[in-house]
Design a protein around this motif. Structure first.
Motif, short mmCIF file in Angstrom:
data_model
loop_
_atom_site.label_atom_id
_atom_site.label_comp_id
_atom_site.label_asym_id
_atom_site.label_seq_id
_atom_site.Cartn_x
_atom_site.Cartn_y
_atom_site.Cartn_z
N VAL A 76 11.09 24.66 -5.55
CA VAL A 76 11.35 24.05 -4.24
C VAL A 76 10.76 22.65 -4.18
O VAL A 76 11.33 21.74 -3.58
N ILE A 77 9.58 22.47 -4.81
CA ILE A 77 8.87 21.20 -4.74
C ILE A 77 8.66 20.68 -6.16
O ILE A 77 7.55 20.74 -6.70
N PRO A 78 9.71 20.20 -6.79
CA PRO A 78 9.57 19.72 -8.18
C PRO A 78 8.60 18.54 -8.25
O PRO A 78 8.58 17.68 -7.38
N GLY A 79 7.80 18.54 -9.28
CA GLY A 79 6.84 17.47 -9.47
C GLY A 79 5.49 17.74 -8.86
O GLY A 79 4.53 17.00 -9.12
N ALA A 80 5.37 18.79 -8.03
CA ALA A 80 4.07 19.12 -7.44
C ALA A 80 3.14 19.63 -8.53
O ALA A 80 3.57 20.36 -9.44
N ASP A 81 1.86 19.26 -8.42
CA ASP A 81 0.93 19.74 -9.43
C ASP A 81 0.58 21.21 -9.18
O ASP A 81 0.89 21.77 -8.13
N ASP A 82 -0.04 21.83 -10.17
CA ASP A 82 -0.31 23.27 -10.10
C ASP A 82 -1.17 23.64 -8.90
O ASP A 82 -0.95 24.69 -8.28
N GLU A 83 -2.13 22.79 -8.58
CA GLU A 83 -3.02 23.11 -7.46
C GLU A 83 -2.27 23.14 -6.13
O GLU A 83 -2.46 24.04 -5.32
N ARG A 84 -1.37 22.17 -5.94
CA ARG A 84 -0.60 22.14 -4.69
C ARG A 84 0.37 23.31 -4.64
O ARG A 84 0.54 23.94 -3.59
N VAL A 85 1.02 23.61 -5.74
CA VAL A 85 1.93 24.76 -5.78
C VAL A 85 1.19 26.03 -5.43
O VAL A 85 1.67 26.85 -4.63
N THR A 100 13.40 37.13 12.06
CA THR A 100 13.96 35.80 12.25
C THR A 100 12.88 34.74 12.34
O THR A 100 12.97 33.66 11.73
N GLU A 101 11.82 35.04 13.10
CA GLU A 101 10.74 34.07 13.26
C GLU A 101 9.97 33.86 11.95
O GLU A 101 9.54 32.74 11.64
N LEU A 102 9.78 34.93 11.18
CA LEU A 102 9.12 34.78 9.88
C LEU A 102 9.95 33.89 8.97
O LEU A 102 9.43 32.98 8.31
N HIS A 103 11.25 34.15 8.92
CA HIS A 103 12.14 33.34 8.10
C HIS A 103 12.08 31.88 8.53
O HIS A 103 11.95 30.97 7.69
N ARG A 104 12.16 31.64 9.83
CA ARG A 104 12.12 30.26 10.33
C ARG A 104 10.79 29.58 9.97
O ARG A 104 10.76 28.41 9.60
N GLY A 105 9.70 30.34 10.13
CA GLY A 105 8.39 29.76 9.87
C GLY A 105 8.21 29.36 8.42
O GLY A 105 7.73 28.26 8.12
N ILE A 106 8.58 30.26 7.51
CA ILE A 106 8.42 29.96 6.09
C ILE A 106 9.37 28.84 5.66
O ILE A 106 8.99 27.93 4.92
N LEU A 107 10.61 28.89 6.16
CA LEU A 107 11.59 27.86 5.80
C LEU A 107 11.11 26.49 6.27
O LEU A 107 11.16 25.51 5.51
N ALA A 108 10.64 26.41 7.51
CA ALA A 108 10.17 25.13 8.04
C ALA A 108 8.97 24.62 7.25
O ALA A 108 8.86 23.42 6.95
N TYR A 109 8.08 25.53 6.90
CA TYR A 109 6.90 25.13 6.13
C TYR A 109 7.29 24.59 4.76
O TYR A 109 6.80 23.54 4.31
N LEU A 110 8.18 25.30 4.06
CA LEU A 110 8.59 24.86 2.73
C LEU A 110 9.38 23.56 2.78
O LEU A 110 9.22 22.68 1.92
N GLU A 111 10.24 23.40 3.78
CA GLU A 111 10.99 22.18 3.90
C GLU A 111 10.07 21.00 4.21
O GLU A 111 10.27 19.88 3.73
N SER A 112 9.06 21.26 5.04
CA SER A 112 8.08 20.22 5.33
C SER A 112 7.30 19.84 4.09
O SER A 112 7.07 18.66 3.80
N ALA A 113 6.89 20.86 3.32
CA ALA A 113 6.14 20.60 2.09
C ALA A 113 7.01 19.86 1.08
O ALA A 113 6.54 18.96 0.36
N ARG A 114 8.29 20.20 1.04
CA ARG A 114 9.20 19.53 0.11
C ARG A 114 9.41 18.06 0.49
O ARG A 114 9.59 17.20 -0.38
#
Length: 204
Positions: free
Chosen positions: A145-154, A186-200
């Motif tokens: 999802v986050i290519p190029g992220a270092d191991d610690e951030r992943v 639904t809320e769990l899905h939204r929460g994780i998706l938003a978090y990962l998209e933000s991190a990306r």
């Protein structure tokens, strides 16, 4: 009946009794937690005497380890992450969560062994391989999802995602009202998706 066929029947009865005990243990663990469970309660739920239970398991920890092994095998067969695609993150995440929720509903004792980080010392070794395997799969997916992220951030992002899943999936599985279950999912899905998209979207 030959001696060999008699031995096979005894083995089959033994396997059936073990499955009966493990199913009872899953119910007891799921209802009251691992620490509160007793071998007497498990035997009663299985409809057998404690003495019959002790023919197969010496104590509660042995039952817990056998149940953990059973869950591990079933999770491997489920192939939860095998079709993950970072390019289709929304759909992939939904599919993974659907499988995890269904697994938790179908296996009520799972949360007592795996959906927590403070297992008794006697059980940590038994559940550690499953925890490690799941964490590695989440880290692998996070790296995609986050290519190029270092191991610690992943590792940090994967830990946050796993914490969200462990915190909410048991509540979803425990919800008896289908609408409440869907709303939580639904809320769990939204929460994780938003978090990962933000991190990306963040660099560094």
């Amino acid at each position: 009946m030959t001696e060999q066929s008699g031995a096979r029947r005894r083995q089959a009865r033994g396997r059936a009794r073990i499955e009966q005990i493990l199913q009872a243990a899953a119910d007891v663990f799921g209802e009251g937690g691992y620490e509160a469970a007793t071998t007497n309660a498990i035997a009663a739920r299985a409809g057998i005497s404690p003495g019959s239970l002790y023919q197969f398991f010496a104590n509660k920890d042995e039952i817990g380890r056998a149940l953990a092994d059973m869950y591990a095998a079933r999770l491997r067969g489920l192939e939860i992450f095998d079709d993950f695609s970072a390019d289709a993150l929304d759909d992939s995440l939904r599919a993974i969560l659907d499988r995890l929720v269904t697994f938790n509903i179908d296996h009520p004792g799972f949360k007592a062994l795996f959906a927590r980080s403070d297992m008794p010392a006697s059980m940590r070794e038994a559940v550690a391989p499953v925890h490690e395997a799941i964490e590695q799969r989440v880290r692998t997916a996070t790296a995609l999802v986050i290519p190029g992220a270092d191991d610690e951030r992943v590792a940090t992002i994967a830990t946050v995602v796993l914490s969200m899943v462990r915190g909410v999936v048991p509540a979803i599985a425990a919800a008896e009202d289908p609408d409440a279950r869907r709303a939580l999912a639904t809320e769990l899905h939204r929460g994780i998706l938003a978090y990962l998209e933000s991190a990306r979207g963040r660099r560094g």
